[in-house]
Design an enzyme around this catalytic site. Structure first.
Site, short mmCIF file in Angstrom:
data_model
loop_
_atom_site.label_atom_id
_atom_site.label_comp_id
_atom_site.label_asym_id
_atom_site.label_seq_id
_atom_site.Cartn_x
_atom_site.Cartn_y
_atom_site.Cartn_z
N CYS A 1 3.52 1.38 5.31
CA CYS A 1 2.00 2.17 5.69
C CYS A 1 2.40 3.46 6.44
O CYS A 1 2.87 4.35 5.67
CB CYS A 1 1.06 1.29 6.80
N HIS B 1 0.29 -2.92 3.22
CA HIS B 1 1.13 -3.95 4.08
C HIS B 1 1.49 -4.87 3.35
O HIS B 1 0.61 -5.92 3.27
CB HIS B 1 0.02 -4.19 5.41
N GLU C 1 3.17 -7.65 4.67
CA GLU C 1 2.91 -8.66 5.54
C GLU C 1 1.66 -9.10 5.81
O GLU C 1 1.27 -10.16 6.37
CB GLU C 1 3.59 -8.26 7.09
#
Length: 204
Positions: free
Chosen positions: A79, A183, A185
């Site tokens: 990001c 992202h 994750e």
């Protein structure tokens, strides 16, 4: 072992949790010696470009990151961690990023029916064969949260793009440097696979 670089802000814990979930050994640090001794490094990012540059300067991390990248070891920006690989951003006049690549970080233009920030799931157009997206299905959906985007000067480094009122360079891969605007994750099984690919690159 992967160092997750801590500059006092960012989605540090969620990245750590995701890496541990896939069985990757990692640790959170802002110490130069620990970062440089790691086999790979991740620079997560949440917040403004200028505030993050200030934090990195405060902790002496900016030069450490440059040194790590020059070492040739695998590096992943996430990001804001992607945006910081470039020199400047329209978000924060006067703030200087890492200047690893040439390009512009621009504000996503307002368009009818599109909310800013760009928040939520969007599909990727994978632009080239790359290690980060090995085994990833075509046009995967990943999770974005951002108001500014990369327009890279050298499109050969762009690994994937997405569309949100404008074409966004959503991932880059060049040598030992990898970065995603989205992202991983927070991107479900696709994101975990991307992180696993990076971990495999680190392990060689």
């Amino acid at each position: 072992m992967i160092a997750i670089i801590d500059y006092g802000a960012g989605n540090i814990q969620s990245v750590s949790k995701a890496l541990k979930h896939i069985g990757c050994e990692c640790f959170i640090t802002n110490k130069r010696e620990e970062i440089l001794s790691a086999d790979g490094a991740v620079l997560p990012g949440v917040g403004s470009f200028g505030d993050t540059v200030d934090s990195m300067n405060k902790f002496g991390i900016k030069e450490t990151v440059r040194e790590f990248i020059k070492s040739g070891k695998p590096f992943l920006g996430i990001c804001l961690g992607l945006q910081l690989l470039f020199l400047t951003s329209e978000e924060s006049e006067g703030a200087e990023g890492l200047d690893i690549f040439g390009g512009k970080i621009k504000k996503i233009p307002a368009a009818e029916g599109l909310k800013i920030p760009h928040m939520g799931w969007n599909s990727l157009n994978i632009k080239k064969k790359c290690r980060l997206f090995e085994g990833i299905e075509e046009n995967p959906y990943v999770y974005f949260v951002h108001s500014y985007y990369l327009d890279a000067d050298d499109k050969s480094i762009v690994a994937a793009q997405t569309e949100y009122g404008v074409t966004i360079d959503a991932a880059i891969e060049s040598g030992n440097v990898f970065a995603t605007q989205f992202h991983p994750e927070k991107s479900g099984e696709t994101g975990l696979k991307i992180l696993k690919n990076f971990a495999d690159i680190v392990e060689g």
